[in-house]
Design an enzyme around this catalytic site. Structure first.
Site, short mmCIF file in Angstrom:
data_model
loop_
_atom_site.label_atom_id
_atom_site.label_comp_id
_atom_site.label_asym_id
_atom_site.label_seq_id
_atom_site.Cartn_x
_atom_site.Cartn_y
_atom_site.Cartn_z
N ASN A 1 -11.01 -5.51 5.92
CA ASN A 1 -10.60 -5.96 5.05
C ASN A 1 -10.46 -6.94 3.68
O ASN A 1 -10.88 -8.14 4.89
CB ASN A 1 -8.22 -6.06 5.72
CG ASN A 1 -8.66 -7.01 7.04
OD1 ASN A 1 -8.64 -8.28 6.53
ND2 ASN A 1 -8.97 -6.69 7.43
N ASP B 1 -7.17 -1.50 12.21
CA ASP B 1 -6.14 -0.63 13.02
C ASP B 1 -7.30 0.57 13.76
O ASP B 1 -7.27 0.93 14.33
CB ASP B 1 -5.33 0.28 12.61
CG ASP B 1 -4.00 -0.48 12.16
OD1 ASP B 1 -3.66 -1.36 12.77
OD2 ASP B 1 -3.71 -0.72 10.85
N LYS C 1 -29.63 2.65 9.90
CA LYS C 1 -28.66 2.72 8.82
C LYS C 1 -28.72 4.64 8.51
O LYS C 1 -30.04 5.04 8.63
CB LYS C 1 -29.53 2.00 8.34
CG LYS C 1 -29.34 2.04 6.24
CD LYS C 1 -30.37 1.38 5.52
CE LYS C 1 -29.01 1.86 3.97
NZ LYS C 1 -30.07 0.61 2.85
N PHE D 1 2.20 -11.62 11.90
CA PHE D 1 2.92 -10.63 10.91
C PHE D 1 2.64 -9.94 9.74
O PHE D 1 1.78 -9.12 10.75
CB PHE D 1 1.09 -12.19 10.02
CG PHE D 1 1.53 -13.61 9.49
CD1 PHE D 1 1.61 -13.92 10.63
CD2 PHE D 1 2.04 -13.85 8.85
CE1 PHE D 1 1.80 -15.38 10.48
CE2 PHE D 1 1.66 -15.28 7.98
CZ PHE D 1 1.72 -16.32 9.25
N LYS E 1 8.37 -3.29 13.39
CA LYS E 1 7.21 -4.55 13.62
C LYS E 1 7.19 -4.92 14.79
O LYS E 1 7.54 -5.03 16.18
CB LYS E 1 6.43 -4.73 12.74
CG LYS E 1 5.54 -4.10 12.04
CD LYS E 1 4.16 -4.75 10.90
CE LYS E 1 3.57 -3.15 10.27
NZ LYS E 1 2.96 -3.72 9.50
N LYS F 1 7.12 -4.41 18.21
CA LYS F 1 5.99 -5.07 19.22
C LYS F 1 6.29 -6.17 19.52
O LYS F 1 5.97 -6.61 20.70
CB LYS F 1 4.94 -5.52 17.88
CG LYS F 1 4.24 -4.52 17.69
CD LYS F 1 3.17 -4.87 16.26
CE LYS F 1 2.59 -3.71 15.55
NZ LYS F 1 0.95 -3.91 15.94
O1 PMT Z 1 -6.71 -14.10 5.92
P1 PMT Z 1 -5.69 -14.50 4.44
O2 PMT Z 1 -6.24 -14.65 3.02
O3 PMT Z 1 -5.17 -15.86 4.27
O4 PMT Z 1 -4.39 -14.25 4.32
C1 PMT Z 1 -3.45 -13.69 4.85
C2 PMT Z 1 -2.83 -12.14 5.93
C3 PMT Z 1 -2.12 -11.75 4.68
C4 PMT Z 1 -4.11 -11.99 6.54
C5 PMT Z 1 -2.05 -12.42 6.82
O5 PMT Z 1 -1.19 -13.17 6.09
C6 PMT Z 1 -1.34 -12.00 7.02
O6 PMT Z 1 -0.45 -11.29 6.45
N1 PMT Z 1 -1.57 -10.99 8.55
C7 PMT Z 1 -1.30 -10.04 9.57
C8 PMT Z 1 -1.87 -8.77 8.27
C9 PMT Z 1 -1.60 -7.27 9.52
O7 PMT Z 1 -2.82 -6.99 9.90
O8 PMT Z 1 0.00 -7.15 9.08
P2 PMT Z 1 -0.29 -5.41 9.50
O9 PMT Z 1 1.15 -4.81 8.90
O10 PMT Z 1 -1.26 -4.15 9.92
O11 PMT Z 1 -0.31 -5.93 11.38
C10 PMT Z 1 1.18 -6.78 12.19
C11 PMT Z 1 0.63 -7.56 13.24
O12 PMT Z 1 -0.16 -6.57 14.06
C12 PMT Z 1 -0.04 -8.84 12.76
O13 PMT Z 1 0.00 -9.96 13.27
C13 PMT Z 1 -1.79 -8.52 12.60
O14 PMT Z 1 -2.67 -9.20 14.00
C14 PMT Z 1 -0.81 -7.76 14.36
N2 PMT Z 1 -2.35 -5.79 15.26
C15 PMT Z 1 -2.29 -5.12 14.00
C16 PMT Z 1 -3.35 -4.15 14.46
C17 PMT Z 1 -3.93 -4.29 15.69
N3 PMT Z 1 -4.31 -3.40 16.42
N4 PMT Z 1 -3.02 -5.57 15.97
C18 PMT Z 1 -2.51 -6.35 16.41
O15 PMT Z 1 -2.53 -7.57 17.15
#
Ligand code: PMT
Length: 423
Positions: free
Chosen positions: A220, A290, A300, A335, A349, A353
């Site tokens: 991503n 995810d 490859k 986040f 979330k 979580k």
């Molecule tokens: O890195 P930059 O370019 O500065 O960009 C910043 C950002 C947009 C990445 C940051 O601000 C941000 O939003 N980070 C979280 C992105 C994300 O993965 O969001 P999510 O809604 O998919 O996940 C929610 C939370 O679960 C996140 O804290 C993530 O770390 C966590 N997660 C998600 C999936 C997973 N398998 N394990 C996790 O721990």
């Protein structure tokens, strides 16, 4: 909106500060020009003092033009009324930074020699003095220089140690002037109150990569900027920080944050699970994939069919959800990167979580989310309180998130029935 404390803590701590930049005679003197520009850009009022040798490398006119003040180098020039120049300047200054600092200047100051304006001013300083040494690698490692550095540190002088790399003399090793962002970060650090001292904070940052084959992967657009800002600001405020980072091109302007580098979500999971128990606060800024390809090919994949190609995916572990189950009394901050229904999705979330705080960014807004130096976020806590912030730098966003975390830590401590040293 920002509250009173945020205004005090946010943005550059150099704003409105009186700083003296001392420039001594080394080849890195030209880099002091960039340092001056950066300090002025951050709102500092900088006066430059040069040694005679420094003027052989860069002219005073350059520093005068960029600082907006005459450059000082003469010992007996009177400034305000009848006051001796160096005393008047030293009285006004809140910090003196000497960059580059030669072996000669370190030796003189360590041994009490004040035979020109710059060395005399250092002696007259009762505010922090920061040295950024730069010299040949053998000089830096010489016992004499190391002894002088240790002596100066024991007197309370601050240092940004030289960096490793190619040196102007043609050799390789430690001796290059530290990078300008690192020197500026040290100055910010000196001016920053250590209100997170004693706190231990684990931060994750960046994307994860999930290999399809050796040359293709799922990822991503996360650059790590948001997470690196959180780690930097937490350390600047005195916290012990561990950064677990997916692949990024960023360099942290601090050497005192240990970094564990990972590629995949599973590697991030392992690293977080191995370490989180040692931390009071976990901030999961990372954008974790995810899903991953069910079977990652060792070689490859050939373009066998023109009719497309399907990939079977399987779920990655949800690191944050697992932390939510195991967190105990730790503060857990997630986040949420959303494209629609920002608040509803983020709140969901937070609940699912078991988070204490979630920081929601609508990544469709210009200036917010992935890759930018700025962000627009809403900080949501367990009580349902939502704090919306306007567009601001990721550093300031990080600082405000840390303010919220600190408030929560203090609230919990106030409510705790046990004294802190109870065992
Ligand atoms: O890195 P930059 O370019 O500065 O960009 C910043 C950002 C947009 C990445 C940051 O601000 C941000 O939003 N980070 C979280 C992105 C994300 O993965 O969001 P999510 O809604 O998919 O996940 C929610 C939370 O679960 C996140 O804290 C993530 O770390 C966590 N997660 C998600 C999936 C997973 N398998 N394990 C996790 O721990």
């Amino acid at each position: 909106m920002m509250d009173q404390d945020d205004h005090k803590r946010s943005g550059s701590k150099l704003k409105g500060r009186e700083i003296i930049l001392g420039v001594t005679g080394g080849i890195a003197a030209y880099k002091a020009v960039e340092l001056l520009r950066e300090m002025v850009k951050r709102g500092a009022n900088v006066h430059v003092v040069m040694t005679k040798n420094a003027m052989k490398f860069v002219t005073p006119l350059t520093f005068q033009t960029l600082s907006g003040h005459p450059v000082l180098y003469e010992m007996f020039r009177l400034l305000e009324g009848s006051r001796i120049g160096h005393v008047a300047m030293s009285d006004r200054a809140e910090l003196m930074v000497i960059a580059p600092a030669t072996a000669n200047i370190l030796g003189k100051i360590a041994n009490g020699i004040a035979d020109d304006l710059l060395t005399t001013m250092v002696m007259a300083m009762d505010v922090p003095v920061l040295f950024a040494p730069s010299m040949n690698v053998k000089m830096w490692h010489s016992p004499v220089v190391q002894h002088n550095v240790a002596k100066l540190k024991s007197y309370g002088y601050h240092f940004v140690e030289p960096a490793e790399g190619d040196l102007a003399c043609g050799s390789m090793g430690r001796g290059r002037l530290a990078e300008i962002p690192e020197i500026v970060e040290k100055i910010e650090d000196i001016f920053t109150p250590k209100d997170l001292k004693g706190r231990r904070i684990l931060v994750t940052a960046g994307p994860t990569l999930e290999a399809i084959d050796p040359v293709r992967y799922i990822t991503n657009p996360s650059t790590g900027k948001m997470g690196y800002s959180v780690a930097k600001m937490a350390r600047r405020r005195g916290a012990e920080v561990l950064l677990i980072s997916g692949p990024t091109d960023l360099t942290l302007p601090r050497r005192d944050i240990p970094i564990i580098r990972v590629k995949t979500a599973r590697e991030m999971y392992e690293a977080v699970m191995d370490h989180f128990e040692d931390y009071d606060v976990i901030i999961k800024t990372a954008a974790v994939a995810d899903f991953r390809p069910k079977d990652s090919s060792r070689s490859k994949i050939k373009k066998i069919s023109r009719n497309g190609f399907s990939l079977e995916l399987e779920s990655n572990p949800d690191i944050l959800a697992e932390l939510g189950r195991r967190k105990g009394s730790r503060i857990l901050v997630g986040f949420a990167a959303e494209t629609d229904q920002l608040l509803e999705n983020a709140q969901e979330k937070l609940r699912q979580k078991n988070l204490d705080i979630i920081v929601a960014n609508d990544v469709t807004q210009p200036g917010a989310g992935f890759g930018t130096d700025t962000n627009i976020v809403k900080i949501i806590d367990q009580s349902g309180r939502v704090r919306g912030l306007p567009l601001m730098s990721k550093d300031i966003v990080a600082d405000i998130i840390l303010n919220e975390i600190l408030k929560l830590l203090k609230k919990r401590e106030d409510q705790s029935p046990w004294p802190e040293d109870w065992d």
